[in-house]
Design a protein around this motif. Sequence first.
Motif, PDB file in Angstrom:
ATOM      1  N   LYS A 173      31.834  39.566 -26.378  1.00 41.48           N
ATOM      2  CA  LYS A 173      30.669  40.990 -26.154  1.00 41.48           C
ATOM      3  C   LYS A 173      31.411  40.718 -24.098  1.00 41.48           C
ATOM      4  O   LYS A 173      30.585  40.353 -23.264  1.00 41.48           O
ATOM      5  CB  LYS A 173      28.642  40.446 -25.328  1.00 41.48           C
ATOM      6  CG  LYS A 173      28.571  41.926 -25.295  1.00 41.48           C
ATOM      7  CD  LYS A 173      28.799  42.901 -24.178  1.00 41.48           C
ATOM      8  CE  LYS A 173      28.560  42.074 -23.163  1.00 41.48           C
ATOM      9  NZ  LYS A 173      28.733  43.405 -21.948  1.00 41.48           N
ATOM     10  N   GLU A 176      32.319  45.450 -19.904  1.00 39.97           N
ATOM     11  CA  GLU A 176      32.009  47.076 -20.469  1.00 39.97           C
ATOM     12  C   GLU A 176      33.598  47.732 -19.299  1.00 39.97           C
ATOM     13  O   GLU A 176      33.641  48.783 -20.108  1.00 39.97           O
ATOM     14  CB  GLU A 176      30.989  47.609 -20.307  1.00 39.97           C
ATOM     15  CG  GLU A 176      30.266  47.439 -18.876  1.00 39.97           C
ATOM     16  CD  GLU A 176      29.291  46.370 -18.393  1.00 39.97           C
ATOM     17  OE1 GLU A 176      29.743  45.259 -18.463  1.00 39.97           O
ATOM     18  OE2 GLU A 176      28.256  47.026 -18.238  1.00 39.97           O
ATOM     19  N   SER A 226      27.670  36.460 -12.883  1.00 42.78           N
ATOM     20  CA  SER A 226      27.069  36.720 -11.227  1.00 42.78           C
ATOM     21  C   SER A 226      25.947  35.535 -11.878  1.00 42.78           C
ATOM     22  O   SER A 226      24.900  35.640 -13.313  1.00 42.78           O
ATOM     23  CB  SER A 226      27.054  38.134 -10.496  1.00 42.78           C
ATOM     24  OG  SER A 226      26.625  38.795 -12.052  1.00 42.78           O
ATOM     25  N   GLY A 248      27.981  30.584 -13.288  1.00 42.09           N
ATOM     26  CA  GLY A 248      27.955  31.696 -12.035  1.00 42.09           C
ATOM     27  C   GLY A 248      28.557  32.184 -11.286  1.00 42.09           C
ATOM     28  O   GLY A 248      29.731  31.822 -10.987  1.00 42.09           O
ATOM     29  N   GLU A 383      27.905  35.549  -2.160  1.00 44.47           N
ATOM     30  CA  GLU A 383      29.271  35.746  -2.477  1.00 44.47           C
ATOM     31  C   GLU A 383      29.038  38.069  -2.092  1.00 44.47           C
ATOM     32  O   GLU A 383      28.932  38.761  -3.086  1.00 44.47           O
ATOM     33  CB  GLU A 383      29.157  35.713  -4.233  1.00 44.47           C
ATOM     34  CG  GLU A 383      30.329  36.124  -4.832  1.00 44.47           C
ATOM     35  CD  GLU A 383      30.447  35.805  -6.168  1.00 44.47           C
ATOM     36  OE1 GLU A 383      29.643  36.328  -7.071  1.00 44.47           O
ATOM     37  OE2 GLU A 383      31.228  35.011  -6.885  1.00 44.47           O
TER      38      GLU A 383
END
Length: 498
Positions: A173, A176, A226, A248, A383
């Motif tokens: 996956k 996107e 993230s 992450g 971040e």
Amino acid sequence: MREITHFIDGVAVTGSSGRYGDVFNPNTGEVQARVQLATAAEVDRAVQAALVAQVGWAQVNPQRRARVMFDFKRLIERDMDALAEILSSEHGKVIADSKGDIQRGLEVIEFACGIPHVLKGEYTEGAGPGIDIYSMRQPLGVAAGITPFNFPGMIPMWMFGIAIATGNTFILKPSEKDPTLPVKLAELMMEAGAPAGVLNVVHGDKVAVDAILDHPDIRAVSFVGSSDIAHYVYSRGTAAGKRVQAMGGAKNHGVILPDADLDQAVKDIIGAAYGSAGERCMALPVVVPVGKATADGVRERVLAELQTLKVGISTDPAAQYGPVVSQAHKQKISDYIQMGVDEGAELVVDGRGFSLQGYEQGFFIGPSLFDQVKPAMRTYQEEIFGPVLQIARVETFEEALHLPSAHQYGNGVAIFTRNGRAAREFAQRVNVGMVGINVPIPVPVAYHSFGGWKRSAFGDVNQHGVEGVRFYTKVKTVTARWPEGAVEDSAFVIPTMK
Ligand code: NAD
């Protein structure tokens, strides 16, 4: 408009959700395609295909599985230019950097070419009277990978390269935001000889991710993205009984001791901080010079470097970095820059006003530099993931060691020095997973493994290398004897090796 479809059981599959994500060209700001977002039923369709394929794939001997990897490597090398162009056009990183992205993934495929050796297992002859013991690593079944936008080539290959070589089948996956390259990789795997269903790509958002996490037939989930989402994926996936590794976010520090070669250290830090517009989990957005003279020297040199740093469109061979991935991300970075100003850091260079002639709607942001950044500031703690370098001045080695060690993230860290003893002590004591000594981006090579500490990784096992093989396999241990002669009495006491 071009529509990006799923890839299930060896063929393109048109989604039925009626939901789409926009895929931008970050250079122009235009929507260049739309990607179908999967339903849970479409995830299930991919899992069913992977389940069927896995039975046969696990029977294929390791050497033949490795041959598919050899061929896949050859095909990627054949198509490297076209693949890098696709990557750059959706991500925005410059072509040379896109080739690096794909190449780092390819190195994991090269490791996977040696899988027969790694899967050999262990054997003890004569562990007891007439007893031999051997152990083997068997595939888990169907595994899934959920990947971020910033390395659409490398990170999928980290995952499916090892998973498939070890006899699993895979559901990818991808992000996107830049979904085209992952589909091309799956098509090339088929061309290389992987049977249909061995590698499936399902596009989507939270709906698809949740369907993966809850699916009873997916045994393992590898995630990179993230930290909040990584934590969510880890919690939900493990609660459903899956093996999960979830990498992450990051905030990597580059410590510069007074004895360092400042010219070289600054050149290294500039590339690591601003390369790929700072959109790397192993970027170096915080520089920690020890002592005022070091800090002033760093600041002066960084300023000089920024005069000549070239930001351009991703196909410009002279550009050192291109646009960021989306308008929303550009806005987020700009907001962080404003926050830094409001928090009292000194904004030495402000990249917010940057505009590229002819590409005014592109998602460009110029290099930014902050000095006098303090640990209590949110812009230090969080971040930013953009072309923003922060100077956090300290006075001593101990303070420099403390900053990355105490930070919520613990992905990578670098130290620049000529003092081997200090570097060694730093590497031993720092509370961070990957350390560079005069190496600004210490991403381990494919046959070592990749993984941070603290909120940079949830789960116990790293990506790729032998750790990756452990993640995608389970150990079976066989204790065997071949009795002969008289029937022995039942033993009611646990057997021991006295
Ligand atoms: P992201 O967390 O937004 O997305 C990662 C994946 O999670 C994508 O596939 C996305 O579709 C999915 N996702 C997003 N929101 C979700 C939700 N609410 N529920 C379920 N799934 C969701 O990350 P990104 O912006 O694509 O990538 C950048 C981040 O990834 C940065 O934080 C960076 O540091 C991190 N990263 C970490 C590593 C590492 O190895 N530690 C490597 C590369 C990137």
